[in-house]
Write a protein that holds these residues in place. Structure first.
Motif, mmCIF file in Angstrom:
data_model
loop_
_atom_site.group_PDB
_atom_site.id
_atom_site.type_symbol
_atom_site.label_atom_id
_atom_site.label_comp_id
_atom_site.label_asym_id
_atom_site.label_seq_id
_atom_site.Cartn_x
_atom_site.Cartn_y
_atom_site.Cartn_z
ATOM 1 N N ARG A 74 4.310 5.558 -5.639
ATOM 2 C CA ARG A 74 4.199 5.711 -7.091
ATOM 3 C C ARG A 74 3.175 6.772 -7.450
ATOM 4 N NH1 ARG A 74 2.502 0.031 -8.294
ATOM 5 N NH2 ARG A 74 2.168 0.709 -10.428
ATOM 6 N N ALA A 75 2.068 6.785 -6.708
ATOM 7 C CA ALA A 75 1.027 7.777 -7.015
ATOM 8 C C ALA A 75 1.548 9.194 -6.767
ATOM 9 C CB ALA A 75 -0.220 7.500 -6.169
ATOM 10 N N ARG B 186 0.841 -1.196 0.000
ATOM 11 C CA ARG B 186 0.000 0.000 0.000
ATOM 12 C C ARG B 186 0.878 1.250 0.000
ATOM 13 N NH1 ARG B 186 -4.952 1.915 1.864
ATOM 14 N NH2 ARG B 186 -4.672 3.351 3.581
ATOM 15 N N ILE C 51 -4.180 9.921 0.039
ATOM 16 C CA ILE C 51 -2.808 9.567 0.392
ATOM 17 C C ILE C 51 -2.188 10.724 1.164
ATOM 18 C CG2 ILE C 51 -0.503 9.133 -0.562
ATOM 19 C CD1 ILE C 51 -1.997 7.806 -2.954
ATOM 20 N N ASP C 52 -1.573 10.399 2.291
ATOM 21 C CA ASP C 52 -0.879 11.420 3.077
ATOM 22 C C ASP C 52 0.473 11.676 2.399
ATOM 23 O OD1 ASP C 52 0.543 12.915 4.896
ATOM 24 O OD2 ASP C 52 -0.316 11.885 6.641
ATOM 25 N N LYS D 145 2.499 1.736 -3.373
ATOM 26 C CA LYS D 145 1.583 2.313 -4.355
ATOM 27 C C LYS D 145 1.406 3.803 -4.091
ATOM 28 C CE LYS D 145 -0.881 -1.828 -5.543
ATOM 29 N NZ LYS D 145 -2.020 -2.691 -5.329
ATOM 30 N N ALA D 146 1.355 4.157 -2.824
ATOM 31 C CA ALA D 146 1.244 5.583 -2.495
ATOM 32 C C ALA D 146 2.464 6.340 -3.033
ATOM 33 C CB ALA D 146 1.124 5.764 -0.978
#
Lengths: 360, 250
Positions: free
Chosen positions: A234-235, A228, A248-249, A231-232
């Motif tokens: 990459r985002a 998780r 997302i923080d 992925k954060a």
């Protein structure tokens, strides 16, 4: 390069097609030149391999090992660049300081005796990693929090110059606590050969580097692809505002990225200490080499950083180790940084990077 | 004209979102000069106005990317004026931003997954992906394609789908028709109505005032950071000023 938005069909617009026509001849010329240079290099390698096959194999193994260490540091540059578009010039110095602190942990805290390698000394190196890795994860995240976060909305140049400043600060902390002497722990890992084929041999101290680096790289790739938090990351790297809108923080994600980069630097620092010697300013040059590796592979691209680092490791080893028409170690820096300039001029997106409107 | 500013406090009359005299700055630029508006449960409310009127800034003030310097924003009775963006999503507001802002190097499916990032009931992911694929069958065909390589219309579908993955109680759409072919524009507005009928309250920002007022129950007209008009959508459509300025009539 990771945040670029994509205008619809930008690559197919009449304007960019026109651009392609105008610049058409240039890639042609450059690729011919590039192929010619690559051809000469391959010929040089081939002749060397034929003339001195054992030396060639030994040197290649050295290149592989050094490339793995460069890779750990190069990944730190590329992770941070990917998420902040910041070239964190302090990273090399964090790496060197982690090696020096590793030295203290080994010889002053664990009181390892440096005379002979044994199972105990190998375990001590691993135990020291268990201390320096979390420590330098924290230090790197703190650097971001103190020095870069307040400049998040300033022009990129402000953060870049701050990174140079942090580099000096970290380097001078190293100088203050460890003076100008070189430190090394090269006796701690056993140097018995893992295998010997005629004159080709590979020693345990080098294999241990790979045994630590390869799992670390696999773990990192797995983390970024599947977790998780990964992925954060990459985002946030691809679109920071959109990532925030997904819940997302962003600040936390950036801290985690710096912590990861710091962890890899600490592993790199410890392994460097067991192979070579280092002092307060070792990180400056090694940082630049690792940065070159990251750019060579395509900055922001994890696999690219490892590939670039391996290539630089081989280039350095071949240049310094081979005998036929080899420029020798005096030329290593010129060659490595010549490569940096050539990439920035001819292929700024690197070997594995993507062409983006913003460039790399 | 009368709907704005009269409603009482709280959730009792179904007010989901309320902005009270919100002032937001970009550096030294005073972008929002006292915006007050409200969105009630089940409504489609539209913000229309020219470029630079403050429509997107209003959404950025709500979603936490820009913190207002003055004023108050409440969502379901809770003060969210200073809430950071990632908290606002958790509370139930999600958005398909202007320019779509997909993660270009992630697949369509991964983009949708990101939309559900903050949810704890991640086992229900599959169900919601199916719902989005039901609304946008095209996305199902392209689920493994990199989002950045799709057409503008497909990207917009993906952006709306991604916002729905958060299971929002208020969905904010910023210029969903921008840059799309007419056939896609109509499809997008049909979907907006469909999503609303399934029970999601919608705040819609649009430059295409005609389509927006057709889809909406009520509308606000923004001019240079202030609310110039507020009324039922049908009334705004008949309004002389609006017809001249935004519907292209003379």
């Amino acid at each position: 390069m990771l945040r670029g938005h994509m205008p619809d069909g930008a690559s197919n617009s009449p304007l960019s097609r026109m651009g392609a026509i105008l610049t058409g001849p240039r890639p042609g010329f450059v690729s011919v030149l590039g192929l010619a240079v690559a051809g000469l290099v391959l010929l040089w390698l081939f002749v060397n391999a034929v003339q001195t096959p054992e030396l060639f194999a030994n040197v290649a193994l050295i290149g592989l090992t050094n490339g793995a260490v460069f890779g750990l540091v190069a990944l730190g540059y590329t992770l941070v660049y990917g998420i902040l578009q910041l070239i964190n010039f302090a990273h090399g110095d964090v790496f060197a300081l982690s090696g020096l602190v590793g030295f203290t942990v080994l010889f002053s805290v664990f009181k390892v005796s440096a005379d002979a390698a044994s199972v105990m000394t190998v375990l001590a190196v691993l135990a020291a990693l268990a201390i320096t890795v979390p420590l330098f994860a924290t230090i790197n995240a703190t650097i971001e929090f103190v020095a870069y976060r307040p400049l998040r909305h300033s022009p990129r140049l402000a953060a870049l110059i701050t990174a140079v400043g942090v580099s000096f600060i970290v380097q001078n902390i190293g100088l203050y606590f460890y003076d100008v002497r070189f430190r090394s722990a090269s006796q701690l890992l056993p140097r018995d050969p893992v295998f010997e084929l005629g004159d080709i041999s590979y020693s345990w101290n080098k294999l241990i580097v790979l045994l630590i680096t390869v799992p670390a790289l696999i773990a990192l790739t797995w983390f970024v692809r599947n977790t998780r938090q990964g992925k954060a990351m990459r985002a946030v790297a691809q679109d920071r505002d959109a990532a925030a809108m997904m819940g997302i923080d962003v600040n936390r994600t950036i801290s985690v990225t710096f912590a990861l980069a710091g962890s890899l630097a600490a592993i790199g620092g410890m392994l460097f200490l067991t192979q070579f010697n280092l002092r307060y300013d070792t990180g400056f040059e090694l940082g630049l080499i690792a940065f070159t590796a990251a750019v060579l592979g395509g900055i922001g691209n994890l696999q690219g950083a490892v590939l670039g680092a391996m290539l630089i490791g081989f280039i350095q080893a071949f240049n310094e180790g081979l005998t036929w028409l080899s420029p020798g170690s005096d030329w290593t820096r010129s060659i490595v940084f010549g490569i940096l300039i050539a990439i920035l001029v001819f292929r700024p997106e690197g070997l594995l990077g993507e062409r983006t409107p913003e460039g790399a | 004209m009368s709907s704005h500013g009269q409603a009482a406090e709280g959730r009792s009359n179904g007010v989901v979102l309320r902005l009270d005299d919100v002032h937001t700055y970009y550096g030294a630029i005073h972008a929002l000069k006292g915006i007050s508006l409200e969105v009630r449960e089940g409504e489609v409310v539209t913000l229309i106005g020219a470029n630079g009127a403050g429509k997107s800034t209003t959404l950025r003030s709500i979603n936490g990317l820009n913190t207002p310097r003055r004023g108050r924003i409440t969502f379901e009775g809770r003060d969210i004026t200073n809430a950071p963006a990632h908290e606002v999503v958790k509370l139930g507001i999600s958005q398909a931003p202007e320019g779509r802002r997909l993660f270009p190097r992630m697949s369509v499916y991964e983009n949708l997954e990101m939309g559900a990032f903050q949810r704890s009931d991640r086992h229900a992911l599959k169900e919601d992906v199916d719902r989005v694929f039901g609304l946008f069958p095209r996305l199902a065909e392209r689920k493994d394609q990199k989002a950045g390589t799709m057409s503008g219309g497909e990207q917009q579908m993906c952006a709306i789908g991604r916002a729905l993955m958060a299971r929002p109680r208020l969905l904010m759409l910023d210029e969903p028709s921008m840059g799309l072919a007419p056939i896609f524009v109509e499809r997008i507005f049909e979907i907006v109505k469909e999503i609303n009928e399934q029970g999601t309250t919608i705040l819609l920002v649009e430059q295409n005032a005609l389509m927006a007022l057709d889809a909406a129950n009520r509308g606000y007209v923004l001019e240079t950071g202030q609310i110039a008009l507020a009324d039922e959508a049908s009334a705004l459509r008949e309004n002389e000023q609006v017809r001249k300025a935004y519907l292209g009539e003379t």
